[in-house]
Scaffold this motif. Structure first.
Motif, short mmCIF file in Angstrom:
data_model
loop_
_atom_site.label_atom_id
_atom_site.label_comp_id
_atom_site.label_asym_id
_atom_site.label_seq_id
_atom_site.Cartn_x
_atom_site.Cartn_y
_atom_site.Cartn_z
N PRO A 15 8.41 -8.27 18.72
CA PRO A 15 8.24 -7.63 17.40
C PRO A 15 6.82 -7.81 16.88
CG PRO A 15 10.22 -8.99 17.45
CD PRO A 15 9.43 -9.33 18.69
N LEU A 16 6.45 -6.92 15.97
CA LEU A 16 5.13 -6.94 15.34
C LEU A 16 5.30 -7.26 13.86
CD1 LEU A 16 2.06 -6.26 15.36
CD2 LEU A 16 2.73 -3.88 14.90
N PHE A 17 4.49 -8.18 13.35
CA PHE A 17 4.55 -8.49 11.92
C PHE A 17 3.22 -9.05 11.47
CE2 PHE A 17 5.67 -11.41 8.34
CZ PHE A 17 6.06 -10.43 7.45
N GLY A 18 2.71 -8.52 10.37
CA GLY A 18 1.47 -9.02 9.81
C GLY A 18 0.90 -8.06 8.79
N PRO A 19 -0.14 -8.48 8.07
CA PRO A 19 -0.79 -7.63 7.07
C PRO A 19 -1.68 -6.58 7.72
CG PRO A 19 -1.88 -9.76 7.16
CD PRO A 19 -0.71 -9.85 8.09
N ALA A 20 -1.67 -5.40 7.15
CA ALA A 20 -2.34 -4.25 7.76
C ALA A 20 -3.84 -4.24 7.50
CB ALA A 20 -1.73 -2.95 7.25
N ALA A 21 -4.59 -3.89 8.55
CA ALA A 21 -5.98 -3.48 8.44
C ALA A 21 -6.03 -2.04 8.93
CB ALA A 21 -6.87 -4.37 9.30
N THR A 22 -6.56 -1.14 8.16
CA THR A 22 -6.37 0.29 8.43
C THR A 22 -7.65 0.99 8.87
OG1 THR A 22 -6.79 0.89 6.12
CG2 THR A 22 -4.50 0.41 6.75
N ILE A 23 -7.46 1.96 9.78
CA ILE A 23 -8.54 2.89 10.15
C ILE A 23 -7.95 4.29 10.09
CG2 ILE A 23 -10.13 3.66 11.92
CD1 ILE A 23 -10.26 0.88 13.02
N ALA A 24 -8.64 5.18 9.37
CA ALA A 24 -8.21 6.57 9.26
C ALA A 24 -8.90 7.40 10.33
CB ALA A 24 -8.53 7.12 7.88
N TYR A 25 -8.11 8.08 11.14
CA TYR A 25 -8.63 9.02 12.13
C TYR A 25 -8.59 10.43 11.56
CZ TYR A 25 -9.06 5.87 16.12
OH TYR A 25 -9.47 4.89 16.99
N LEU A 26 -9.57 11.24 11.95
CA LEU A 26 -9.65 12.64 11.56
C LEU A 26 -10.01 13.47 12.80
CD1 LEU A 26 -11.78 12.32 8.29
CD2 LEU A 26 -9.33 12.80 8.43
N PRO A 27 -9.79 14.78 12.74
CA PRO A 27 -10.26 15.61 13.84
C PRO A 27 -11.76 15.42 14.04
CG PRO A 27 -8.75 16.85 12.45
CD PRO A 27 -9.01 15.56 11.74
N TYR A 55 -13.00 7.66 11.06
CA TYR A 55 -14.02 8.04 10.08
C TYR A 55 -13.91 7.28 8.76
CZ TYR A 55 -15.65 11.84 13.06
OH TYR A 55 -16.18 12.57 14.10
N ALA A 56 -12.96 6.35 8.64
CA ALA A 56 -12.86 5.53 7.43
C ALA A 56 -12.07 4.27 7.77
CB ALA A 56 -12.19 6.29 6.30
N ALA A 57 -12.40 3.19 7.09
CA ALA A 57 -11.71 1.92 7.32
C ALA A 57 -11.37 1.26 5.99
CB ALA A 57 -12.60 0.98 8.15
N ASP A 58 -10.32 0.44 6.02
CA ASP A 58 -9.90 -0.31 4.84
C ASP A 58 -9.53 0.64 3.69
OD1 ASP A 58 -9.33 -2.80 3.66
OD2 ASP A 58 -11.27 -2.85 2.64
N VAL A 59 -8.80 1.71 4.04
CA VAL A 59 -8.37 2.71 3.07
C VAL A 59 -6.88 3.00 3.31
CG1 VAL A 59 -10.64 3.81 2.87
CG2 VAL A 59 -9.01 4.61 4.61
N PRO A 60 -6.17 3.55 2.33
CA PRO A 60 -4.80 3.98 2.58
C PRO A 60 -4.76 5.06 3.66
CG PRO A 60 -5.20 3.84 0.22
CD PRO A 60 -6.54 3.71 0.90
N VAL A 61 -3.77 4.96 4.55
CA VAL A 61 -3.60 5.96 5.61
C VAL A 61 -2.14 6.39 5.66
CG1 VAL A 61 -5.52 5.09 7.01
CG2 VAL A 61 -3.21 4.19 7.38
N GLN A 62 -1.91 7.56 6.25
CA GLN A 62 -0.56 8.08 6.44
C GLN A 62 -0.19 7.93 7.90
OE1 GLN A 62 2.14 10.36 8.06
NE2 GLN A 62 0.57 11.89 7.65
N VAL A 63 0.88 7.20 8.15
CA VAL A 63 1.35 6.98 9.52
C VAL A 63 2.83 7.32 9.58
CG1 VAL A 63 1.71 5.28 11.34
CG2 VAL A 63 -0.35 5.16 9.93
#
Length: 235
Positions: free
Chosen positions: A55-67, A162-170
């Motif tokens: 299992p995976l568990f932990g606080p999120a660090a986010t990277i937003a991908y774009l075309p 193209y962005a980090a440490d931002v809200p992302v949609q997954v």
């Protein structure tokens, strides 16, 4: 491939360990608990993992991908490495790297070579609704990795960070930096950090209640239930 870190326990800025998921509690329990505490969607359908028993568990660090755009000079110059270090900050240990698909869930978002940085810096693992390459190598790294499936072709000409440490949609769910992410064979769930203790306690209670129902079901009277003389234990 570097050795897996010895400890992946998520810690806050003071070095104190974050709460852990209670023994026996799984994704379904956490999703039910989130439904009692919050009204927004928080669950993702099952993903693929090279080590589904992990299992995976932990606080999120986010990277937003774009075309991919060839005229995004700064973003392309940073590449995955630059965005990765912006995302995980100075306290990467125990975190979950979350990559959005950028609208291309079938494109590769990384492979074992560049994602070796996760093990190097003690992250718990990775969750993405895009595809990954080298799943066997990622599984051997000690990380818990969950994605939409395996890929063979490089995807850097299709999507890019193209962005980090931002809200992302997954997978139709919003993930903000610091949210807690849990994934197992059943699926995944995203828990706001401010609600973590409450959700974990609720999930533990749900699991205990379900275990109690198991005993009641073993002892129920089928004939009385057929006649409607007894009430069902569930709706």
């Amino acid at each position: 491939m570097p050795d897996a870190p010895q400890s992946r326990t998520p810690q806050d800025s003071s070095g104190r360990p974050f709460p852990v998921v209670p023994e026996g509690v799984g994704c379904a329990d956490l999703v039910d608990a989130m439904g009692r505490v919050h009204g927004h969607r928080a669950d993702l359908l099952p993903l693929t993992s090279p080590t589904p028993e992990r299992p995976l568990f932990g606080p999120a660090a986010t990277i937003a991908y774009l075309p991919f755009r060839d005229d995004f000079a700064e973003g392309n110059r940073l590449g995955f490495a630059g965005w990765f270090y912006r995302a995980v900050g100075e306290e990467p240990r125990g975190r979950v790297l979350v990559l959005s698909s950028g609208g291309y869930p079938d494109a590769s978002h990384g492979g074992a070579t560049k994602l070796s940085r996760l093990a190097n810096h003690g992250l718990a693992g990775l969750l993405t609704d895009g595809r990954l390459r080298d799943l066997d190598e990622l599984g051997a790294s000690g990380l818990s990795v969950w994605c939409s499936g395996a890929a063979t072709r490089w995807g850097g000409d299709t999507v890019a960070p193209y962005a980090a440490d931002v809200p992302v949609q997954v997978g139709g769910v919003t993930v903000t930096p610091g949210d807690f992410v849990y994934a197992d064979r059943s699926g995944a769930v995203v828990i706001p950090a401010v609600s973590l203790d409450r959700v974990l306690a609720e999930a533990r209670q749900i699991r205990e209640t379900d275990l109690g129902f198991l005993a009641s079901i073993r002892e129920e009277d089928p004939e009385a239930l057929r006649r409607g003389e007894d009430s069902s234990t569930e709706t």
